[in-house]
Motif scaffolding. Structure first.
Motif, mmCIF file in Angstrom:
data_model
loop_
_atom_site.group_PDB
_atom_site.id
_atom_site.type_symbol
_atom_site.label_atom_id
_atom_site.label_comp_id
_atom_site.label_asym_id
_atom_site.label_seq_id
_atom_site.Cartn_x
_atom_site.Cartn_y
_atom_site.Cartn_z
ATOM 1 N N MET A 1 27.590 46.303 48.475
ATOM 2 C CA MET A 1 26.905 46.419 47.234
ATOM 3 C C MET A 1 27.559 45.261 46.370
ATOM 4 O O MET A 1 28.174 45.509 45.508
ATOM 5 C CB MET A 1 26.718 47.586 46.292
ATOM 6 N N PRO A 2 27.532 44.073 46.827
ATOM 7 C CA PRO A 2 28.428 42.943 46.395
ATOM 8 C C PRO A 2 28.201 42.534 45.100
ATOM 9 O O PRO A 2 28.971 42.460 44.058
ATOM 10 C CB PRO A 2 27.934 41.836 47.285
ATOM 11 N N GLY A 3 26.856 42.754 44.643
ATOM 12 C CA GLY A 3 26.345 42.356 43.093
ATOM 13 C C GLY A 3 27.178 43.405 42.270
ATOM 14 O O GLY A 3 27.747 43.200 41.188
ATOM 15 N N LEU A 4 26.991 44.739 42.443
ATOM 16 C CA LEU A 4 27.366 45.758 41.585
ATOM 17 C C LEU A 4 28.874 45.852 41.620
ATOM 18 O O LEU A 4 29.539 45.935 40.560
ATOM 19 C CB LEU A 4 26.807 46.875 42.292
ATOM 20 N N ARG A 5 29.572 45.635 42.826
ATOM 21 C CA ARG A 5 31.148 45.477 42.877
ATOM 22 C C ARG A 5 31.667 44.382 41.981
ATOM 23 O O ARG A 5 32.532 44.354 41.152
ATOM 24 C CB ARG A 5 31.528 45.175 44.189
ATOM 25 N N PHE A 6 30.748 43.146 42.080
ATOM 26 C CA PHE A 6 31.411 41.983 41.324
ATOM 27 C C PHE A 6 30.887 42.128 39.773
ATOM 28 O O PHE A 6 32.050 41.913 38.972
ATOM 29 C CB PHE A 6 30.329 40.786 41.680
ATOM 30 N N ALA A 7 29.976 42.926 39.421
ATOM 31 C CA ALA A 7 29.865 42.820 37.848
ATOM 32 C C ALA A 7 30.783 44.058 37.273
ATOM 33 O O ALA A 7 31.339 44.048 36.194
ATOM 34 C CB ALA A 7 28.439 43.626 37.833
ATOM 35 N N GLN A 8 31.032 45.149 38.284
ATOM 36 C CA GLN A 8 32.041 46.190 37.907
ATOM 37 C C GLN A 8 33.372 45.354 37.764
ATOM 38 O O GLN A 8 34.073 45.566 36.593
ATOM 39 C CB GLN A 8 32.188 47.264 38.797
ATOM 40 N N ASP A 9 33.707 44.551 38.632
ATOM 41 C CA ASP A 9 34.880 43.748 38.445
ATOM 42 C C ASP A 9 35.037 42.804 37.243
ATOM 43 O O ASP A 9 36.407 43.026 36.784
ATOM 44 C CB ASP A 9 35.068 42.877 39.956
ATOM 45 N N ARG A 10 34.072 42.354 36.834
ATOM 46 C CA ARG A 10 34.097 41.491 35.723
ATOM 47 C C ARG A 10 34.333 42.207 34.195
ATOM 48 O O ARG A 10 35.075 41.769 33.344
ATOM 49 C CB ARG A 10 33.099 40.396 35.684
ATOM 50 N N ILE A 11 33.474 43.203 34.388
ATOM 51 C CA ILE A 11 33.732 44.365 33.164
ATOM 52 C C ILE A 11 35.081 44.636 33.203
ATOM 53 O O ILE A 11 35.778 44.873 32.021
ATOM 54 C CB ILE A 11 32.698 45.466 33.295
ATOM 55 N N GLN A 12 35.710 44.979 34.119
ATOM 56 C CA GLN A 12 37.062 45.528 34.392
ATOM 57 C C GLN A 12 38.257 44.448 33.881
ATOM 58 O O GLN A 12 39.126 44.709 33.041
ATOM 59 C CB GLN A 12 37.552 46.140 35.606
ATOM 60 N N LEU A 13 37.888 43.333 34.226
ATOM 61 C CA LEU A 13 38.539 42.074 33.976
ATOM 62 C C LEU A 13 38.583 41.968 32.322
ATOM 63 O O LEU A 13 39.576 41.593 31.648
ATOM 64 C CB LEU A 13 38.188 40.829 34.701
ATOM 65 N N ALA A 14 37.344 42.024 31.853
ATOM 66 C CA ALA A 14 37.256 41.704 30.362
ATOM 67 C C ALA A 14 38.098 42.794 29.835
ATOM 68 O O ALA A 14 38.939 42.444 28.607
ATOM 69 C CB ALA A 14 35.777 41.901 29.994
ATOM 70 N N ALA A 15 37.994 44.027 29.864
ATOM 71 C CA ALA A 15 38.645 45.169 29.407
ATOM 72 C C ALA A 15 40.180 44.893 29.509
ATOM 73 O O ALA A 15 41.019 45.087 28.525
ATOM 74 C CB ALA A 15 38.451 46.518 29.753
ATOM 75 N N ARG A 16 40.806 44.582 30.778
ATOM 76 C CA ARG A 16 42.016 44.258 30.899
ATOM 77 C C ARG A 16 42.442 43.166 29.941
ATOM 78 O O ARG A 16 43.587 43.266 29.346
ATOM 79 C CB ARG A 16 42.560 43.760 32.310
ATOM 80 N N THR A 17 41.716 42.053 29.526
ATOM 81 C CA THR A 17 41.788 40.930 29.032
ATOM 82 C C THR A 17 42.212 41.408 27.515
ATOM 83 O O THR A 17 43.204 41.150 26.782
ATOM 84 C CB THR A 17 40.912 39.839 29.085
ATOM 85 N N VAL A 18 41.251 42.289 26.834
ATOM 86 C CA VAL A 18 41.357 42.782 25.634
ATOM 87 C C VAL A 18 42.826 43.462 25.457
ATOM 88 O O VAL A 18 43.463 43.401 24.553
ATOM 89 C CB VAL A 18 40.190 43.529 25.243
ATOM 90 N N THR A 19 43.110 44.452 26.431
ATOM 91 C CA THR A 19 44.673 44.989 26.556
ATOM 92 C C THR A 19 45.380 44.040 26.403
ATOM 93 O O THR A 19 46.695 44.340 25.864
ATOM 94 C CB THR A 19 44.489 46.212 27.665
ATOM 95 N N GLN A 20 45.461 43.121 27.192
ATOM 96 C CA GLN A 20 46.523 42.004 27.514
ATOM 97 C C GLN A 20 46.884 41.414 26.216
ATOM 98 O O GLN A 20 47.844 41.298 25.731
ATOM 99 C CB GLN A 20 46.302 41.207 28.629
ATOM 100 N N LEU A 21 45.715 41.181 25.299
ATOM 101 C CA LEU A 21 45.904 40.429 24.197
ATOM 102 C C LEU A 21 46.796 41.354 23.126
ATOM 103 O O LEU A 21 47.593 40.953 22.398
ATOM 104 C CB LEU A 21 44.359 40.146 23.685
ATOM 105 N N ALA A 22 46.377 42.599 22.866
ATOM 106 C CA ALA A 22 47.103 43.624 22.259
ATOM 107 C C ALA A 22 48.786 43.660 22.669
ATOM 108 O O ALA A 22 49.599 43.638 21.947
ATOM 109 C CB ALA A 22 46.619 45.005 22.124
ATOM 110 N N ASP A 23 48.824 43.800 24.154
ATOM 111 C CA ASP A 23 50.229 43.768 24.565
ATOM 112 C C ASP A 23 51.004 42.613 24.261
ATOM 113 O O ASP A 23 52.308 42.482 23.819
ATOM 114 C CB ASP A 23 50.071 43.930 26.085
ATOM 115 N N PHE A 24 50.377 41.452 24.190
ATOM 116 C CA PHE A 24 51.191 40.079 23.867
ATOM 117 C C PHE A 24 51.449 40.313 22.347
ATOM 118 O O PHE A 24 52.915 39.753 22.282
ATOM 119 C CB PHE A 24 50.136 39.008 24.139
ATOM 120 N N ARG A 25 50.672 40.562 21.443
ATOM 121 C CA ARG A 25 51.136 40.688 20.143
ATOM 122 C C ARG A 25 52.119 41.588 19.901
ATOM 123 O O ARG A 25 52.944 41.427 19.079
ATOM 124 C CB ARG A 25 49.845 40.962 19.254
#
Length: 506
Positions: free
Chosen positions: A149-173
């Motif tokens: 299910m490449p499309g579903l896996r891709f969408a899930q990966d991008r959602i997780q990446l966005a969530a990690r980025t928000v967390t990373q931003l808080a960690d940087f601060r």
């Protein structure tokens, strides 16, 4: 025939980047839902939602392909949206404003056409109803061979990446709030002269390890090492690990000055927004006047004042009256010539601590500048003939081998310019830290590593203090020299050039 065409479009949209793969279960499930919903209102609603979802997936996949080719990494939907503006401006500087506008309009038209094709395909499948059952069952049989299910896996990966980025931003601060170097009472007080941190665009380890580049660049460095040594200057060199590859020089600049790894746009923006002291903040508090000499900046850059620079000298502030070299606003020899004027302007008794960006080795690498006698530089008009002759970017980029030749020659020019500049200062030398920002894209640089050279040039007592970083004498480090993390450099400089009793434990 219409039904088969619709299924093909749907397959292409869900199978990117490789349309040769077998249909995925996510495509089959979508087609089956449309068949079951038929002409009911729920079917039209599903058709609209599916069109939006597939368009989003297609755009993100295409962005991934673009980022992989140009920057050697995947696209981050949270961090990389600001890069669209930078891409358009780079395109305008490379092929011209009209061509860039045409490319943007073309991209919008292609996107609109693609959205219509997906909408039409989904509608065709939905309206076909029972007639679509057999083709969908055939697809289901194919999908069961490799149940993916490449499309579903891709969408899930991008959602997780966005969530990690928000967390990373808080960690940087959070990390920025705990900076032991803020305790220094006399930072950089062991330096009694100007300091120039000079970034060499696209200067990577490939200049040492790839014969096509090394045969030329190592010869230039050996000759420069001999001249600088005769002039009484000391040198030490090594390699750094850059946070980026193929582009986004500002991430390397920010990593170096902040002492923290900054590998994407979100962390970069967090660094600007934070109250962390950069290397230049420390220099300013130590009594240096600080400056950024940035010939690539042609628009307002308010971030500069948040990075510890008293003054930002953008392209329009450097006094260049010559023609641009396509995207490159001025040749490196002029940028260094202008740096000399800045060092002596206003007769300010404070030493200068400056970041200098050399950009002649930035794509599209045509035309390639040549060195001229320094006394002839003046306002830069002497470079007009160089800037307006030679092949266009479009002509150069038709052949990858020609692109590599131009890249090789551009790096060699930059090395000549900066080492000649260092030699000219030998009577009262500044402490110069020369480093690459990132390697060129792998298809050009022929090296996938994120490693760049660093050279320290200046008076022997000061250069000797960098031995503890792992740098070795001369301009050519050993072939097996390990790479130092670029984020270690701020603290390396602060520790090496501040009184030992003042430095907090590592």
């Amino acid at each position: 025939m219409r039904l088969l065409s619709a299924l093909l479009v749907l397959h292409l949209a869900t199978a990117l980047p490789d349309p040769r793969v077998l249909p995925g279960l996510d495509m089959v499930a979508l087609a089956l839902l449309l068949v079951l919903c038929g002409r009911r209102a729920a079917g039209r609603l599903l058709q609209g939602l599916a069109t939006l979802a597939l368009m989003l997936i297609v755009v993100l996949r295409l962005a991934d392909l673009t980022m992989a080719e140009s920057l050697g990494r995947q696209f981050n939907p949270v961090a990389d949206l600001p890069l669209i503006d930078a891409l358009v401006r780079l395109l305008a500087g490379t092929v011209g404003v009209l061509a860039a506008v045409g490319a943007c309009i073309g991209a919008l038209l292609v996107g609109g056409l693609l959205a219509w094709a997906i909408w039409w395909s989904l509608g065709t499948i939905r309206r076909a109803g029972g007639r679509a059952v057999l083709p969908v069952l055939v697809l289901a049989g194919l999908a069961m061979i490799t149940p993916a299910m490449p499309g579903l896996r891709f969408a899930q990966d991008r959602i997780q990446l966005a969530a990690r980025t928000v967390t990373q931003l808080a960690d940087f601060r959070r990390q920025s709030e705990n900076d032991p170097m803020r305790q220094l009472s006399a930072p950089l007080s062991l330096i009694d002269r100007d300091v120039l941190v000079v970034f060499l665009e696209s200067y990577g380890r490939t200049s040492f390890d790839t014969p096509f580049y090394g045969d030329l660049h190592l010869t230039t460095l050996r000759e420069a090492q001999s001249r600088l040594s005769k002039a009484g200057l000391a040198m030490r060199s090594g390699f750094l690990t850059s946070p980026t590859h193929g582009g986004q020089s500002w991430l390397a600049h920010a990593t170096f000055m902040n002492g923290m790894w900054i590998g994407d746009q979100t962390r970069y923006q967090a660094s600007v927004a934070s109250d962390r002291w950069t290397l230049f903040d420390h220099a300013r508090h130590a009594g240096f006047r600080t400056a950024a000499i940035m010939p690539a900046i042609t628009r307002p850059w308010p971030e500069g004042t948040r990075m510890g620079f008293d003054t930002v000298f953008a392209a329009g502030d450097l006094g260049y009256r010559g023609q641009p070299f396509n995207w490159v606003t001025m040749p490196d020899q002029f940028t260094l010539f202008a740096t000399d004027r800045i060092r002596t302007r206003d007769h300010d008794p404070r030493p200068l601590f400056a970041q200098v960006a050399l950009i002649s080795s930035h794509a599209p690498w045509t035309p390639v500048a040549r060195m001229i006698p320094w006394q002839d530089v003046e306002d830069g008009a002497v470079f007009d003939d160089m800037a307006t002759t030679g092949p266009t970017p479009r002509q150069v980029w038709r052949d990858r081998e020609i692109v590599r030749q131009h890249y090789r020659d551009a790096i060699d020019y930059t090395l000549q310019a900066v080492t000649e500049y260092a030699e000219r200062q030998a009577g009262d030398p500044p402490l110069m830290v020369l480093l690459g920002d990132h390697q060129a894209a792998s298809s050009i640089g022929l090296d996938q590593r994120r490693q760049v050279p660093i050279h320290v040039i200046g008076p022997a007592p000061l250069v000797a203090r960098t031995a503890g970083w792992g740098l070795t004498p001369g301009l050519i480090p050993p072939a097996d020299a390990p790479a130092i993390p670029m984020e270690a450099m701020r603290d390396n400089l602060l520790r090496s050039f501040s009184p030992p009793a003042d430095v907090p434990p590592a």
